[in-house]
Design a protein around this motif. Structure first.
Motif, PDB file in Angstrom:
ATOM      1  N   ASP A   1     -38.639  51.548 -43.158  1.00  0.00           N
ATOM      2  CA  ASP A   1     -39.014  52.855 -43.995  1.00  0.00           C
ATOM      3  C   ASP A   1     -38.012  53.050 -45.036  1.00  0.00           C
ATOM      4  O   ASP A   1     -38.334  53.732 -46.013  1.00  0.00           O
ATOM      5  CB  ASP A   1     -39.034  54.031 -43.008  1.00  0.00           C
TER       6      ASP A   1
ATOM      7  N   TYR B   1     -39.303  51.143 -48.088  1.00  0.00           N
ATOM      8  CA  TYR B   1     -40.775  51.298 -48.334  1.00  0.00           C
ATOM      9  C   TYR B   1     -40.639  52.079 -49.934  1.00  0.00           C
ATOM     10  O   TYR B   1     -41.747  51.634 -50.749  1.00  0.00           O
ATOM     11  CB  TYR B   1     -41.273  52.515 -47.451  1.00  0.00           C
TER      12      TYR B   1
ATOM     13  N   LYS C   1     -52.226  45.730 -45.248  1.00  0.00           N
ATOM     14  CA  LYS C   1     -52.038  46.676 -44.352  1.00  0.00           C
ATOM     15  C   LYS C   1     -50.407  46.746 -44.246  1.00  0.00           C
ATOM     16  O   LYS C   1     -49.693  45.790 -44.421  1.00  0.00           O
ATOM     17  CB  LYS C   1     -52.415  46.518 -42.940  1.00  0.00           C
ATOM     18  N   ILE C   2     -49.704  48.060 -44.000  1.00  0.00           N
ATOM     19  CA  ILE C   2     -48.350  48.395 -44.244  1.00  0.00           C
ATOM     20  C   ILE C   2     -47.763  48.758 -42.607  1.00  0.00           C
ATOM     21  O   ILE C   2     -48.460  49.847 -42.237  1.00  0.00           O
ATOM     22  CB  ILE C   2     -48.048  48.932 -45.234  1.00  0.00           C
ATOM     23  N   ILE C   3     -46.780  48.134 -42.149  1.00  0.00           N
ATOM     24  CA  ILE C   3     -46.295  48.630 -40.842  1.00  0.00           C
ATOM     25  C   ILE C   3     -44.970  49.068 -41.115  1.00  0.00           C
ATOM     26  O   ILE C   3     -43.952  48.433 -41.844  1.00  0.00           O
ATOM     27  CB  ILE C   3     -46.569  47.277 -39.814  1.00  0.00           C
ATOM     28  N   LEU C   4     -44.657  50.405 -40.874  1.00  0.00           N
ATOM     29  CA  LEU C   4     -43.243  50.893 -41.180  1.00  0.00           C
ATOM     30  C   LEU C   4     -42.366  50.788 -39.832  1.00  0.00           C
ATOM     31  O   LEU C   4     -43.037  51.477 -38.839  1.00  0.00           O
ATOM     32  CB  LEU C   4     -43.581  52.404 -41.661  1.00  0.00           C
TER      33      LEU C   4
ATOM     34  N   ILE D   1     -45.271  58.814 -48.715  1.00  0.00           N
ATOM     35  CA  ILE D   1     -46.227  57.413 -48.456  1.00  0.00           C
ATOM     36  C   ILE D   1     -47.299  57.821 -49.684  1.00  0.00           C
ATOM     37  O   ILE D   1     -47.999  58.667 -49.669  1.00  0.00           O
ATOM     38  CB  ILE D   1     -46.874  57.517 -47.319  1.00  0.00           C
TER      39      ILE D   1
ATOM     40  N   HIS E   1     -52.384  53.889 -49.613  1.00  0.00           N
ATOM     41  CA  HIS E   1     -51.863  52.796 -48.697  1.00  0.00           C
ATOM     42  C   HIS E   1     -52.418  52.993 -47.259  1.00  0.00           C
ATOM     43  O   HIS E   1     -52.590  54.033 -46.910  1.00  0.00           O
ATOM     44  CB  HIS E   1     -50.130  52.784 -48.731  1.00  0.00           C
ATOM     45  N   ASP E   2     -52.880  51.740 -46.826  1.00  0.00           N
ATOM     46  CA  ASP E   2     -53.247  51.410 -45.273  1.00  0.00           C
ATOM     47  C   ASP E   2     -52.014  51.272 -44.537  1.00  0.00           C
ATOM     48  O   ASP E   2     -51.671  50.074 -44.452  1.00  0.00           O
ATOM     49  CB  ASP E   2     -54.416  50.509 -45.244  1.00  0.00           C
ATOM     50  N   TYR E   3     -51.493  52.372 -43.786  1.00  0.00           N
ATOM     51  CA  TYR E   3     -50.212  51.997 -43.118  1.00  0.00           C
ATOM     52  C   TYR E   3     -50.165  52.605 -41.557  1.00  0.00           C
ATOM     53  O   TYR E   3     -51.018  53.475 -41.390  1.00  0.00           O
ATOM     54  CB  TYR E   3     -48.982  52.729 -44.198  1.00  0.00           C
TER      55      TYR E   3
ATOM     56  N   TYR F   1     -47.289  53.344 -38.588  1.00  0.00           N
ATOM     57  CA  TYR F   1     -45.672  53.466 -38.004  1.00  0.00           C
ATOM     58  C   TYR F   1     -45.513  52.366 -36.884  1.00  0.00           C
ATOM     59  O   TYR F   1     -46.855  52.425 -36.271  1.00  0.00           O
ATOM     60  CB  TYR F   1     -45.078  54.689 -37.742  1.00  0.00           C
TER      61      TYR F   1
END
Length: 207
Positions: A129, A132, A147-150, A175, A179-181, A183
């Motif tokens: 994060d 980011y 796709k984003i994994i935080l 954010i 964005h397609d995110y 956690y």
């Protein structure tokens, strides 16, 4: 398990130590080793230990989550983070399903990071994060938005450290709404889907 020598080993001197690598995926080799040491510590992060048995379980859950968000064999997963348990699990999980991991140094500039993400056509980005903001303003244009994994440091800390860490290290990020995110913890919930079928682990050392 069949093993063979690396191509480079034919150039070694006869008295040098020869290491034979297994003809299987990294994950498969790890799993084979884990079966012999299920209760031993495989990973330790800030005092929090994970046994081999638990580590394999967490990797497979991560793999299921990757499959559930659309990652398949041959896809590229970019990782932009310091070394955390989530990073290690994702590397092995991607290998488990035949995906390719693209490690990007977190100290690179935003432009450099963007370049490496787009050159590899990454379908997923795993990012700490705190890093980011470096990708928050990327314009995807002719590239499909990944796709984003935080991930967060606090997710892997022992319970007794979390309160103090939260007070000392406050992370506030904005954010990008396009964005397609997810956690990390919400990402892992993807593994609970009953419809997920992991592909056969038939990876080879030369993949």
């Amino acid at each position: 398990m069949n093993r063979r020598k690396g191509i480079w080993q034919e150039y070694q001197k006869p008295n040098n130590i020869i290491i034979e690598y297994p003809e299987c995926s990294m994950f498969n080799y790890l799993k084979e080793t884990a079966q012999k040491h299920l209760e031993c510590c495989a990973l330790e992060f800030e005092g929090k230990k994970i046994t081999y048995g638990k580590f394999i379980e967490q990797i497979e859950n991560t793999a299921r989550s990757l499959v559930n968000i659309g990652v398949k064999k041959g896809d590229c997963v970019s990782i932009i983070s310091i070394n955390t348990p989530e990073v290690v699990k994702t590397i092995y999980a991607a290998n488990r399903i035949g995906a390719v991991v693209n490690m990007i140094h977190p100290l690179l500039s935003s432009a450099q990071i963007e370049s490496f993400i787009k050159k590899t056509n990454s379908s997923v980005i795993l990012i700490l994060d705190q890093i980011y903001p470096k990708i928050a303003d990327i314009q995807w244009k002719n590239h499909k938005m990944p796709k984003i994994i935080l991930t967060r440091i606090i997710d892997s800390l022992p319970l007794y450290i979390k309160p103090a860490y939260t007070v000392i290290n406050k992370v506030n990020i904005s954010i990008n709404p396009v964005h397609d995110y997810l956690y990390w913890n919400n990402f892992l919930l993807q593994s609970k889907s009953k419809n997920i079928i992991l592909p056969e682990d038939n990876g080879k050392m030369d993949d």
